[in-house]
Design a protein around this motif. Structure first.
Motif, PDB file in Angstrom:
ATOM      1  N   ARG A   1       0.968  10.672   9.757  1.00 40.93           N
ATOM      2  CA  ARG A   1       0.588  10.572   8.354  1.00 40.93           C
ATOM      3  C   ARG A   1       1.735  10.028   7.506  1.00 40.93           C
ATOM      4  NH1 ARG A   1      -1.961  15.608   8.102  1.00 40.93           N
ATOM      5  NH2 ARG A   1      -0.039  16.444   7.256  1.00 40.93           N
ATOM      6  N   ALA A   2       2.947  10.492   7.790  1.00 39.23           N
ATOM      7  CA  ALA A   2       4.110  10.043   7.027  1.00 39.23           C
ATOM      8  C   ALA A   2       4.364   8.552   7.252  1.00 39.23           C
ATOM      9  CB  ALA A   2       5.338  10.857   7.432  1.00 39.23           C
ATOM     10  N   ARG A   3       4.258   8.116   8.496  1.00 33.51           N
ATOM     11  CA  ARG A   3       4.479   6.697   8.794  1.00 33.51           C
ATOM     12  C   ARG A   3       3.412   5.825   8.149  1.00 33.51           C
ATOM     13  NH1 ARG A   3       8.261   6.082  12.931  1.00 33.51           N
ATOM     14  NH2 ARG A   3       8.862   8.057  13.925  1.00 33.51           N
ATOM     15  N   ALA A   4       2.163   6.297   8.176  1.00 29.99           N
ATOM     16  CA  ALA A   4       1.079   5.533   7.561  1.00 29.99           C
ATOM     17  C   ALA A   4       1.260   5.474   6.045  1.00 29.99           C
ATOM     18  CB  ALA A   4      -0.267   6.163   7.912  1.00 29.99           C
ATOM     19  N   LYS A   5       1.726   6.560   5.460  1.00 29.82           N
ATOM     20  CA  LYS A   5       1.950   6.597   4.021  1.00 29.82           C
ATOM     21  C   LYS A   5       3.020   5.591   3.613  1.00 29.82           C
ATOM     22  CE  LYS A   5       2.927   9.826   0.252  1.00 29.82           C
ATOM     23  NZ  LYS A   5       1.600   9.695  -0.375  1.00 29.82           N
ATOM     24  N   LEU A   6       4.105   5.560   4.374  1.00 25.37           N
ATOM     25  CA  LEU A   6       5.163   4.598   4.079  1.00 25.37           C
ATOM     26  C   LEU A   6       4.653   3.174   4.222  1.00 25.37           C
ATOM     27  CD1 LEU A   6       8.113   3.957   3.437  1.00 25.37           C
ATOM     28  CD2 LEU A   6       8.602   4.159   5.889  1.00 25.37           C
ATOM     29  N   GLN A   7       3.877   2.919   5.260  1.00 27.34           N
ATOM     30  CA  GLN A   7       3.315   1.586   5.464  1.00 27.34           C
ATOM     31  C   GLN A   7       2.437   1.181   4.280  1.00 27.34           C
ATOM     32  OE1 GLN A   7       3.718  -0.777   7.789  1.00 27.34           O
ATOM     33  NE2 GLN A   7       2.249  -2.060   6.702  1.00 27.34           N
ATOM     34  N   ASP A   8       1.580   2.085   3.824  1.00 23.47           N
ATOM     35  CA  ASP A   8       0.707   1.791   2.683  1.00 23.47           C
ATOM     36  C   ASP A   8       1.524   1.504   1.430  1.00 23.47           C
ATOM     37  OD1 ASP A   8      -1.489   2.148   4.283  1.00 23.47           O
ATOM     38  OD2 ASP A   8      -1.881   4.205   3.615  1.00 23.47           O
ATOM     39  N   MET A   9       2.590   2.264   1.232  1.00 25.34           N
ATOM     40  CA  MET A   9       3.421   2.063   0.043  1.00 25.34           C
ATOM     41  C   MET A   9       4.156   0.735   0.106  1.00 25.34           C
ATOM     42  SD  MET A   9       4.915   5.928  -0.458  1.00 25.34           S
ATOM     43  CE  MET A   9       5.890   5.463  -1.888  1.00 25.34           C
ATOM     44  N   LEU A  10       4.574   0.343   1.298  1.00 24.08           N
ATOM     45  CA  LEU A  10       5.226  -0.954   1.453  1.00 24.08           C
ATOM     46  C   LEU A  10       4.264  -2.091   1.153  1.00 24.08           C
ATOM     47  CD1 LEU A  10       7.287  -0.280   4.696  1.00 24.08           C
ATOM     48  CD2 LEU A  10       8.247  -0.913   2.475  1.00 24.08           C
ATOM     49  N   GLU A  11       3.007  -1.931   1.577  1.00 25.46           N
ATOM     50  CA  GLU A  11       2.014  -2.985   1.371  1.00 25.46           C
ATOM     51  C   GLU A  11       1.614  -3.116  -0.094  1.00 25.46           C
ATOM     52  OE1 GLU A  11       1.032  -5.154   3.523  1.00 25.46           O
ATOM     53  OE2 GLU A  11       2.189  -4.262   5.151  1.00 25.46           O
ATOM     54  N   THR A  12       1.649  -2.007  -0.836  1.00 24.94           N
ATOM     55  CA  THR A  12       1.202  -2.026  -2.230  1.00 24.94           C
ATOM     56  C   THR A  12       2.344  -2.037  -3.231  1.00 24.94           C
ATOM     57  OG1 THR A  12       1.083   0.401  -2.268  1.00 24.94           O
ATOM     58  CG2 THR A  12      -0.917  -0.799  -1.643  1.00 24.94           C
ATOM     59  N   SER A  13       3.577  -1.992  -2.727  1.00 25.55           N
ATOM     60  CA  SER A  13       4.728  -1.950  -3.635  1.00 25.55           C
ATOM     61  C   SER A  13       4.845  -3.248  -4.412  1.00 25.55           C
ATOM     62  CB  SER A  13       6.009  -1.705  -2.837  1.00 25.55           C
ATOM     63  OG  SER A  13       7.133  -1.820  -3.683  1.00 25.55           O
ATOM     64  N   PRO A  14       5.086  -3.163  -5.741  1.00 22.09           N
ATOM     65  CA  PRO A  14       5.262  -4.389  -6.527  1.00 22.09           C
ATOM     66  C   PRO A  14       6.515  -5.155  -6.117  1.00 22.09           C
ATOM     67  CG  PRO A  14       5.794  -2.443  -7.839  1.00 22.09           C
ATOM     68  CD  PRO A  14       5.164  -1.960  -6.563  1.00 22.09           C
ATOM     69  N   THR A  15       7.474  -4.437  -5.559  1.00 24.31           N
ATOM     70  CA  THR A  15       8.678  -5.078  -5.032  1.00 24.31           C
ATOM     71  C   THR A  15       8.611  -4.984  -3.515  1.00 24.31           C
ATOM     72  OG1 THR A  15       9.872  -3.001  -5.238  1.00 24.31           O
ATOM     73  CG2 THR A  15      10.057  -4.556  -7.056  1.00 24.31           C
ATOM     74  N   LYS A  16       7.594  -5.604  -2.978  1.00 30.32           N
ATOM     75  CA  LYS A  16       7.273  -5.461  -1.558  1.00 30.32           C
ATOM     76  C   LYS A  16       8.443  -5.883  -0.679  1.00 30.32           C
ATOM     77  CE  LYS A  16       3.922  -6.945   1.905  1.00 30.32           C
ATOM     78  NZ  LYS A  16       2.720  -7.750   2.144  1.00 30.32           N
ATOM     79  N   THR A  17       8.807  -5.004   0.225  1.00 31.02           N
ATOM     80  CA  THR A  17       9.870  -5.278   1.173  1.00 31.02           C
ATOM     81  C   THR A  17       9.257  -5.837   2.442  1.00 31.02           C
ATOM     82  OG1 THR A  17      11.126  -3.438   0.282  1.00 31.02           O
ATOM     83  CG2 THR A  17      11.821  -4.289   2.418  1.00 31.02           C
ATOM     84  N   ARG A  18       9.780  -6.919   2.919  1.00 35.07           N
ATOM     85  CA  ARG A  18       9.273  -7.496   4.156  1.00 35.07           C
ATOM     86  C   ARG A  18       9.601  -6.586   5.317  1.00 35.07           C
ATOM     87  NH1 ARG A  18      11.977 -13.149   4.494  1.00 35.07           N
ATOM     88  NH2 ARG A  18      13.742 -11.821   3.915  1.00 35.07           N
ATOM     89  N   ARG A  19       8.683  -6.462   6.260  1.00 34.24           N
ATOM     90  CA  ARG A  19       8.885  -5.609   7.417  1.00 34.24           C
ATOM     91  C   ARG A  19       8.829  -6.431   8.694  1.00 34.24           C
ATOM     92  NH1 ARG A  19       5.507  -2.171   8.919  1.00 34.24           N
ATOM     93  NH2 ARG A  19       6.890  -0.429   9.349  1.00 34.24           N
ATOM     94  N   LYS A  20       9.616  -5.999   9.632  1.00 32.49           N
ATOM     95  CA  LYS A  20       9.597  -6.680  10.930  1.00 32.49           C
ATOM     96  C   LYS A  20       8.372  -6.254  11.710  1.00 32.49           C
ATOM     97  CE  LYS A  20      13.399  -6.894  13.233  1.00 32.49           C
ATOM     98  NZ  LYS A  20      14.593  -6.507  13.969  1.00 32.49           N
ATOM     99  N   ARG A  21       7.753  -7.201  12.379  1.00 29.72           N
ATOM    100  CA  ARG A  21       6.606  -6.873  13.204  1.00 29.72           C
ATOM    101  C   ARG A  21       7.080  -6.128  14.451  1.00 29.72           C
ATOM    102  NH1 ARG A  21       2.670 -12.195  13.051  1.00 29.72           N
ATOM    103  NH2 ARG A  21       2.377 -12.238  10.778  1.00 29.72           N
TER     104      ARG A  21
END
Length: 258
Positions: free
Chosen positions: A234-254
């Motif tokens: 749940r914590a990992r999914a929450k962080l992923q969702d926040m990264l995807e919706t963040s106005p200052t979106k941080t790029r993530r490595k695949r």
């Protein structure tokens, strides 16, 4: 003086007084409640309190693991079956009910001792949370008044960029915890938001939970650690969702940890 004029004056002044009373703004009931502040701690006392909170969160896992073992339906069914077999055997041998009950109580005590010994490793893991464990990682804290109520430990590590032409920074969350009585109130979300902001300000390519973070330790078989694993997912999914919706979106490595 005409008495009607006195009455008129009296009647007209009363509504004005009442109107003044009704237009008085009530005091803010939240005026004395301190605000929450989330930031990277640099004060040594705050950093010490945050580390202690991380250690406490690991120690609390022991109690959760104990409850999982004690109240697991399968374990309870086995214990009841053992009680039934022992009681039948002892009654068949002519033992009094009091002795039977005492024996069953002793069996229960043995089970509790075994469970406590099994989960003792959580206390050992909590004792390992010290300055050496922290290293150069950042301690992001949420403060409520004078109390540290939440913290996230973020380590900044270098790795290959996606273009593979230069080294790039990425963030690893090594711990993320909130004091028990403040959970479910958005404190954890604020900590993750601040972690994302910090990763952006440092030019990090991404941020994710470390594969082996402070609360990833498991001392019981997987069958009994489902609650911990679910919380981790749940914590990992929450962080992923926040990264995807963040106005200052941080790029993530695949291919990051899931």
């Amino acid at each position: 003086m005409d008495p009607t004029e006195d009455q008129s004056d009296t009647l007209t002044t009363q509504p004005e007084d009442q109107n003044d009373a009704t237009t008085t703004e009530p005091e803010d009931p939240l005026a004395d409640i301190p605000e929450l502040h989330t930031y990277v701690a640099t004060d040594q006392e705050e950093r010490t309190a945050a580390l202690r909170l991380v250690a406490d969160s690991i120690a609390q896992m022991r109690q959760a693991a104990n409850n999982s073992l004690i109240f697991n339906p399968l374990n309870m069914a086995i214990l009841v079956a053992v009680f039934a077999v022992v009681a039948r055997f002892m009654i068949g041998r002519g033992h009094e009910p009091f002795i039977v009950g005492t024996t069953c109580t002793g069996i229960l005590c043995i089970e509790l001792v075994l469970i406590r010994n099994l989960t003792q490793e959580y206390l050992s893991a909590a004792e390992e949370i010290n300055w050496a464990w922290l290293g150069d990682a950042d301690l992001i804290v949420t403060k409520f008044g004078d109390e540290i109520i939440g913290t996230a430990v973020v380590n900044w590590v270098s790795g290959e960029s996606r273009q593979k032409r230069k080294k790039a920074w990425r963030g690893e969350i090594r711990s993320w915890t909130v004091r028990l009585r403040y959970r479910g109130k958005g404190v954890g979300t604020a900590l993750l938001e601040q972690a994302i902001k910090e990763s952006k300000s440092k030019g990090a390519e991404g941020i994710d939970f470390a594969d082996y973070h402070a609360n990833s330790k498991r001392v019981t078989p997987k069958f009994y650690s489902g609650k911990f694993d679910k919380a981790d997912r749940r914590a990992r999914a929450k962080l992923q969702d926040m990264l995807e919706t963040s106005p200052t979106k941080t790029r993530r490595k695949r291919g990051g940890s899931s």
